[in-house]
Design a protein around this motif. Structure first.
Motif, PDB file in Angstrom:
ATOM      1  N   ILE A   1      36.247  48.766  41.453  1.00  0.00           N
ATOM      2  CA  ILE A   1      35.197  49.091  40.480  1.00  0.00           C
ATOM      3  C   ILE A   1      34.044  48.113  40.650  1.00  0.00           C
ATOM      4  CG2 ILE A   1      34.657  49.262  38.019  1.00  0.00           C
ATOM      5  CD1 ILE A   1      37.630  49.902  37.554  1.00  0.00           C
ATOM      6  N   PRO A   2      32.805  48.611  40.752  1.00  0.00           N
ATOM      7  CA  PRO A   2      31.643  47.713  40.867  1.00  0.00           C
ATOM      8  C   PRO A   2      31.550  46.775  39.654  1.00  0.00           C
ATOM      9  CG  PRO A   2      31.007  49.986  41.279  1.00  0.00           C
ATOM     10  CD  PRO A   2      32.430  50.009  40.789  1.00  0.00           C
ATOM     11  N   GLU A   3      31.053  45.573  39.880  1.00  0.00           N
ATOM     12  CA  GLU A   3      31.069  44.525  38.860  1.00  0.00           C
ATOM     13  C   GLU A   3      30.446  44.874  37.514  1.00  0.00           C
ATOM     14  OE1 GLU A   3      31.891  41.913  36.444  1.00  0.00           O
ATOM     15  OE2 GLU A   3      32.899  41.886  38.369  1.00  0.00           O
ATOM     16  N   PRO A   4      29.327  45.506  37.415  1.00  0.00           N
ATOM     17  CA  PRO A   4      28.826  45.746  36.055  1.00  0.00           C
ATOM     18  C   PRO A   4      29.810  46.569  35.208  1.00  0.00           C
ATOM     19  CG  PRO A   4      27.184  46.404  37.696  1.00  0.00           C
ATOM     20  CD  PRO A   4      28.415  46.003  38.428  1.00  0.00           C
ATOM     21  N   TYR A   5      30.599  47.414  35.870  1.00  0.00           N
ATOM     22  CA  TYR A   5      31.536  48.272  35.141  1.00  0.00           C
ATOM     23  C   TYR A   5      32.903  47.617  34.987  1.00  0.00           C
ATOM     24  CZ  TYR A   5      27.905  51.558  36.419  1.00  0.00           C
ATOM     25  OH  TYR A   5      26.697  52.169  36.591  1.00  0.00           O
ATOM     26  N   ARG A   6      33.271  46.751  35.922  1.00  0.00           N
ATOM     27  CA  ARG A   6      34.591  46.124  35.900  1.00  0.00           C
ATOM     28  C   ARG A   6      34.809  45.336  34.614  1.00  0.00           C
ATOM     29  NH1 ARG A   6      35.105  42.482  40.555  1.00  0.00           N
ATOM     30  NH2 ARG A   6      34.917  44.440  41.665  1.00  0.00           N
ATOM     31  N   SER A   7      33.811  44.585  34.180  1.00  0.00           N
ATOM     32  CA  SER A   7      33.971  43.796  32.956  1.00  0.00           C
ATOM     33  C   SER A   7      34.134  44.703  31.734  1.00  0.00           C
ATOM     34  CB  SER A   7      32.812  42.831  32.767  1.00  0.00           C
ATOM     35  OG  SER A   7      31.599  43.536  32.683  1.00  0.00           O
TER      36      SER A   7
END
Length: 169
Positions: free
Chosen positions: A11-17
């Protein structure tokens, strides 16, 4: 579970968090999806065999079997980091709230069948089947899912007091 971390890594970082922040909700939704298939399978197996003329009885049995599976999956996966209750107290609360959830699940289909008379002989069998699916398997299950997520987090699987204090810091 071993497949969780590799899935999170993709999952790309902005969405992972965001995913990590809402992990309980996502796990609860996965459990809901699994138990939806259990419920649907039981309901239609019964309706197509021994309970063809009793759709609400089939629905009740499907929800009951799915609820048992839901307790096990939610306890051991979705809310495993929460605690603070003895298992027998937790299970009693879970099944009491699930009983209320069963009522929420049954309500839209009961309204469709008995208030709006969307049932044979007032409508054709296909119309009744489609109405039962929409009101029972979709609307009823979604309404009950929202109610149960809120109630499980609040009453059945509360945060430990120590963990709640750490989150407030």
């Amino acid at each position: 579970m071993a497949f969780i971390q590799p899935a999170l890594d993709r999952i790309p970082e902005p969405y992972r968090s965001t995913v990590i922040q809402h992990r309980e909700l996502l796990k609860f939704a996965v459990v809901g999806g699994i138990t939806w298939f259990i419920d649907t399978g039981v309901v239609y197996a019964l309706k197509l065999t021994v309970l063809g003329d009793k759709p609400l009885t089939a629905r009740l049995l499907g929800v009951l079997i799915a609820t048992i599976a839901s307790y096990i999956l939610n306890r051991e996966w979705s809310f495993r980091t929460r605690g603070g209750r003895q298992r027998h107290h937790e299970a009693a609360l879970f099944f009491a709230i699930s009983a209320l959830g069963m009522g929420v699940t049954l309500l839209p289909q009961a309204v469709s069948l008995y208030v709006f008379d969307i049932r044979v002989p007032h409508v054709g069998p296909v119309t009744q089947a489609v109405a039962n699916f929409i009101t029972g398997q979709i609307l009823g299950v979604l309404l009950a899912m929202v109610f149960r997520f809120w109630a499980f987090r609040r009453f059945v699987f509360p945060e430990d007091k120590l963990e709640a204090e750490l989150h407030s810091i």
